[in-house]
Scaffold this motif. Structure first.
Motif, PDB file in Angstrom:
ATOM      1  N   ALA A   1       0.833  -1.202   0.000  1.00  0.00           N
ATOM      2  CA  ALA A   1       0.000   0.000   0.000  1.00  0.00           C
ATOM      3  C   ALA A   1       0.869   1.255   0.000  1.00  0.00           C
ATOM      4  CB  ALA A   1      -0.919  -0.005   1.224  1.00  0.00           C
ATOM      5  N   TYR A   2       2.026   1.152   0.605  1.00  0.00           N
ATOM      6  CA  TYR A   2       2.995   2.261   0.602  1.00  0.00           C
ATOM      7  C   TYR A   2       4.393   1.657   0.580  1.00  0.00           C
ATOM      8  CZ  TYR A   2       6.106   5.876   2.397  1.00  0.00           C
ATOM      9  OH  TYR A   2       7.151   6.745   2.563  1.00  0.00           O
ATOM     10  N   PHE A   3       5.290   2.260  -0.201  1.00  0.00           N
ATOM     11  CA  PHE A   3       6.680   1.797  -0.267  1.00  0.00           C
ATOM     12  C   PHE A   3       7.572   3.016  -0.417  1.00  0.00           C
ATOM     13  CE2 PHE A   3      10.551   0.281  -2.280  1.00  0.00           C
ATOM     14  CZ  PHE A   3      10.805  -0.918  -1.612  1.00  0.00           C
TER      15      PHE A   3
ATOM     16  N   ASP B   1      -2.892  -4.619   4.670  1.00  0.00           N
ATOM     17  CA  ASP B   1      -3.609  -4.806   5.937  1.00  0.00           C
ATOM     18  C   ASP B   1      -3.271  -3.729   6.955  1.00  0.00           C
ATOM     19  OD1 ASP B   1      -4.860  -7.106   5.044  1.00  0.00           O
ATOM     20  OD2 ASP B   1      -3.220  -8.409   5.706  1.00  0.00           O
ATOM     21  N   GLY B   2      -2.373  -2.817   6.580  1.00  0.00           N
ATOM     22  CA  GLY B   2      -2.039  -1.704   7.469  1.00  0.00           C
ATOM     23  C   GLY B   2      -0.815  -1.920   8.349  1.00  0.00           C
ATOM     24  N   ASP B   3      -0.086  -3.038   8.178  1.00  0.00           N
ATOM     25  CA  ASP B   3       1.105  -3.301   8.998  1.00  0.00           C
ATOM     26  C   ASP B   3       2.328  -2.605   8.407  1.00  0.00           C
ATOM     27  OD1 ASP B   3      -0.496  -4.943  10.524  1.00  0.00           O
ATOM     28  OD2 ASP B   3       0.150  -6.789   9.537  1.00  0.00           O
TER      29      ASP B   3
ATOM     30  N   ILE C   1      11.789 -11.411  18.278  1.00  0.00           N
ATOM     31  CA  ILE C   1      12.246 -11.587  16.898  1.00  0.00           C
ATOM     32  C   ILE C   1      11.149 -11.039  15.986  1.00  0.00           C
ATOM     33  CG2 ILE C   1      13.036 -13.198  15.145  1.00  0.00           C
ATOM     34  CD1 ILE C   1      14.812 -13.073  17.652  1.00  0.00           C
ATOM     35  N   PRO C   2      11.460 -10.085  15.122  1.00  0.00           N
ATOM     36  CA  PRO C   2      10.416  -9.514  14.255  1.00  0.00           C
ATOM     37  C   PRO C   2       9.701 -10.588  13.431  1.00  0.00           C
ATOM     38  CG  PRO C   2      12.405  -8.193  14.154  1.00  0.00           C
ATOM     39  CD  PRO C   2      12.769  -9.427  14.927  1.00  0.00           C
ATOM     40  N   LYS C   3       8.396 -10.422  13.349  1.00  0.00           N
ATOM     41  CA  LYS C   3       7.561 -11.358  12.577  1.00  0.00           C
ATOM     42  C   LYS C   3       7.904 -11.282  11.091  1.00  0.00           C
ATOM     43  CE  LYS C   3       2.758 -11.808  11.030  1.00  0.00           C
ATOM     44  NZ  LYS C   3       1.400 -11.195  11.122  1.00  0.00           N
ATOM     45  N   VAL C   4       8.019 -12.441  10.470  1.00  0.00           N
ATOM     46  CA  VAL C   4       8.307 -12.526   9.043  1.00  0.00           C
ATOM     47  C   VAL C   4       7.000 -12.638   8.262  1.00  0.00           C
ATOM     48  CG1 VAL C   4       9.387 -13.926   7.240  1.00  0.00           C
ATOM     49  CG2 VAL C   4      10.582 -13.543   9.403  1.00  0.00           C
ATOM     50  N   TYR C   5       6.945 -12.002   7.099  1.00  0.00           N
ATOM     51  CA  TYR C   5       5.779 -12.075   6.218  1.00  0.00           C
ATOM     52  C   TYR C   5       6.146 -12.927   4.994  1.00  0.00           C
ATOM     53  CZ  TYR C   5       3.626  -8.298   8.918  1.00  0.00           C
ATOM     54  OH  TYR C   5       3.077  -7.541   9.928  1.00  0.00           O
ATOM     55  N   PRO C   6       5.869 -14.235   5.036  1.00  0.00           N
ATOM     56  CA  PRO C   6       6.278 -15.119   3.931  1.00  0.00           C
ATOM     57  C   PRO C   6       5.683 -14.723   2.587  1.00  0.00           C
ATOM     58  CG  PRO C   6       5.622 -16.396   5.874  1.00  0.00           C
ATOM     59  CD  PRO C   6       5.223 -14.982   6.123  1.00  0.00           C
ATOM     60  N   GLU C   7       4.453 -14.188   2.595  1.00  0.00           N
ATOM     61  CA  GLU C   7       3.798 -13.831   1.330  1.00  0.00           C
ATOM     62  C   GLU C   7       4.489 -12.669   0.626  1.00  0.00           C
ATOM     63  OE1 GLU C   7       1.332 -11.766   4.620  1.00  0.00           O
ATOM     64  OE2 GLU C   7       2.707 -13.464   4.368  1.00  0.00           O
ATOM     65  N   TYR C   8       5.318 -11.920   1.356  1.00  0.00           N
ATOM     66  CA  TYR C   8       6.065 -10.813   0.777  1.00  0.00           C
ATOM     67  C   TYR C   8       7.568 -11.096   0.713  1.00  0.00           C
ATOM     68  CZ  TYR C   8       1.806  -8.063   1.653  1.00  0.00           C
ATOM     69  OH  TYR C   8       0.514  -7.587   1.664  1.00  0.00           O
ATOM     70  N   SER C   9       7.933 -12.361   0.820  1.00  0.00           N
ATOM     71  CA  SER C   9       9.355 -12.716   0.890  1.00  0.00           C
ATOM     72  C   SER C   9       9.722 -13.740  -0.174  1.00  0.00           C
ATOM     73  CB  SER C   9       9.699 -13.278   2.279  1.00  0.00           C
ATOM     74  OG  SER C   9       9.430 -12.340   3.297  1.00  0.00           O
TER      75      SER C   9
END
Length: 597
Positions: free
Chosen positions: A141-143, A163-165, A247-255
């Motif tokens: 949504a923003y980069f 999702d706003g994260d 440990i920061p949460k990983v977002y597999p769908e964006y990795s």
């Protein structure tokens, strides 16, 4: 004079040669990420180093040897910074093991930081098209097109999911993947030549498979995501660490293999001493050089808005206690160790949901601190046998258990137990019995004799050869374990030695030996080993004296601070002891830069 036709041919050949070399250079730059140029630079530098040592490192020119070391350190440093990429990682590995290298190497490689100019956004967009078949703006949504941090291998952008994260997006620089194979090939060749032709030291054994494999793995962001998720799971199962470490949460769908997306964390970098001192309400000791130096490259993030009116409870002691416990658990319980815990990879924040207390709006809110560990690319898995031996060695070193020390070091092909023990504990250890005899090592020459530069180098070379008696037996995991221990030691020292690092680490080592089957589903009382339990009792008794030494050091530190004198802590005293030990035992001057991690 040359005939007219000869001059014409010469001009043509020169033009063709120039054109050919230019075309080859352009093709290498554009299509091959300058891999050939980088390799030629590497080979040329190493040829100069070899020739310098071969021609000038002689007994007759002992007075010139410090200048040789300086030239070689400068050339290596310039090579690593010019080539960048994986060379920075290799240089940092050398720097982490530079304690017994000549002073110029200690000084140069302590300043080898992993930062680099960011690559332009269109290049980043092409990486996303290749990995996701979408632009960053389509995926998020923003980069933010401008990177918030840029290192030699990757750079990080801030983004927000649909999702706003808020997330941190780590993008691998395209050239790195194309350069890696060539870089490791050149590095292997150079290390082989140094071992066989130049220095006659067993340096190649540590590079061939183990280090190369782990450096390659660091470029696989899928593996990094897996490491982060595994570590988060292990922390969640350890009551002594839950809530203290995140440990920061990983977002597999964006990795993917070249893009890693993880939870964005607001906090204070451990490397930002000024901001850290403000949020804990303590004044940190002055420190020049090393990991915490206020140099031009330092990224000063300051205090985030969410922590403007927060004071962290427990101060530096709570922060370092959590850090030492985390890495002790990794070494002795889990056998899965993060190998790059330098200050830039650690963020300190207020623990979410921790109790609040404030008398008025102008009074800072007290919150529990939480250590956030970043960059999970470089991990090493310790084999169960090695893990148990390493824990046994730690306990034996603190209880003067010579038989255990001898058994472990001999099984690892180590011939210099005292040197190895000093490296493990990061404090001087003299292996021997009360009457002064030494069952594990014998004196070679008079260590108190004043040595010239040539004699110092020869003695160190002989000691290293005796140290690595059988490189096939040496557990390669120790290379990265040593790196981890030195960086954690440097972190504690730079924060004023708020905790007794040796005591905390040793307790974890001893506790891990009490239970025969780690993390078994059986009740704890059915997992106790009576023999190990008794040895643990003896160990705890022996640790009491170490605690007294630590608190005497803390009292001395506070008294000196009140008198306006240098405010050195327990780790500083250990550093001075190690430097004196190296000078008396080996005739080698170890500079303070060697202890910066």
């Amino acid at each position: 004079m040359l005939p007219r036709i000869s001059r014409s041919r010469l001009v043509k050949r020169t033009a063709y040669t120039t054109f050919g070399l230019g075309a080859a250079y352009l093709a290498d730059t554009e299509l091959n990420a300058s891999a050939v140029t980088r390799n030629l630079r590497t080979l040329w530098t190493c040829a100069l180093i070899s020739a310098d040592y071969k021609l000038n490192f002689t007994p007759d020119h002992a007075d010139r040897i410090p200048a040789i070391h300086q030239r070689v350190a400068d050339r290596m440093y310039d090579l690593f910074t010019s080539n960048g990429g994986l060379y920075i990682k290799i240089g940092q590995a050398i720097g982490a093991n530079a304690a017994l290298m000549p002073a110029p190497f200690q000084q140069k490689f302590a300043r080898l930081f992993d930062d680099a100019p960011q690559i332009p956004y269109p290049t980043i967009a092409r990486v996303f098209q290749r990995e996701f078949n979408k632009s960053p703006q389509e995926l998020f949504a923003y980069f933010d097109e401008k990177a918030v941090a840029s290192a030699s291998v990757a750079q990080v952008h801030k983004a927000r999911t649909w999702d706003g994260d808020w997330v941190a997006v780590k993008v691998q620089k395209p050239d790195v993947g194309r350069q890696t194979g060539y870089d490791l090939m050149a590095f292997r060749a150079v290390m082989w030549a140094f071992e066989k032709w130049v220095f006659d030291l067993p340096v190649y054994f540590a590079v061939v498979d183990f280090i190369s494999t782990h450096l390659r793995a660091e470029l696989d962001f899928i593996a990094e995501a897996s490491n982060a998720q595994r570590t988060a799971s292990l922390i969640a199962s350890e009551p002594r660490l839950v809530g203290k470490v995140h440990i920061p949460k990983v977002y597999p769908e964006y990795s993917t293999k070249r893009v890693l997306t993880a939870e964005w964390i607001d906090g204070v970098r451990l490397s930002d001493r000024e901001a850290l001192g403000r949020v804990v309400g303590e004044e940190l000791p002055e420190k020049s050089g090393g990991m915490f130096a206020d140099t031009a490259h330092e990224k000063k993030n300051g205090i985030p808005e969410s922590m403007y009116h927060v004071k962290l409870k427990g101060g530096m002691r709570a922060i370092m206690h959590a850090m030492v416990e985390l890495f002790s658990a990794q070494m002795f319980d889990w056998g899965f160790v993060h190998c790059d815990p330098h200050p830039g990879n650690i963020i300190i924040r207020a623990r979410p949901g921790s109790a609040l207390s404030s008398k008025s709006s102008s009074t800072p809110v007290l919150r529990d601190p939480q250590l956030v560990l970043l960059d999970h690319g470089l991990y090493v898995t310790i084999r169960p046998t090695v893990k148990r031996q390493y824990a046994s060695l730690w306990r034996a070193l603190l209880t003067s258990d010579w038989d255990t020390i001898r058994n472990v070091t001999e099984s690892w092909g180590v011939g210099e137990a005292g040197l190895f023990a000093s490296a493990v504990l990061m404090r001087p250890v003299k292996i021997g019995r009360a009457n002064g005899s030494n069952p594990l090592e014998k004196a070679h020459g008079d260590p108190s004799k004043e040595l010239n530069a040539y004699e110092q180098s020869v003695r160190m070379k002989e000691r290293l050869k005796r140290f690595l008696v059988d490189t096939d037996k040496m557990p390669k995991e120790l290379i990265f374990l040593g790196r981890n221990m030195r960086i954690v030691q440097g972190n504690n020292q730079s924060l004023g030695s708020p905790v007794n690092r040796i005591k905390i680490t040793a307790y974890w080592a001893s506790r891990s030996l009490v239970t025969m089957h780690e993390r078994s589903s059986r009740a704890w009382w059915t997992r106790l080993d009576a023999h190990e339990l008794w040895r643990d009792v003896l160990f705890r008794t022996a640790m009491f004296s170490l605690d007294i030494v630590f608190w005497v050091s803390k009292i001395r530190q506070r008294v000196r601070a009140l008198l306006g004198l240098t405010n050195g802590g327990f780790e500083d005293e250990l550093e001075r002891s190690v430097r004196g030990f190296a000078r008396s035992a080996f005739g080698v001057e170890v500079g303070p830069e060697a202890f910066e991690g």
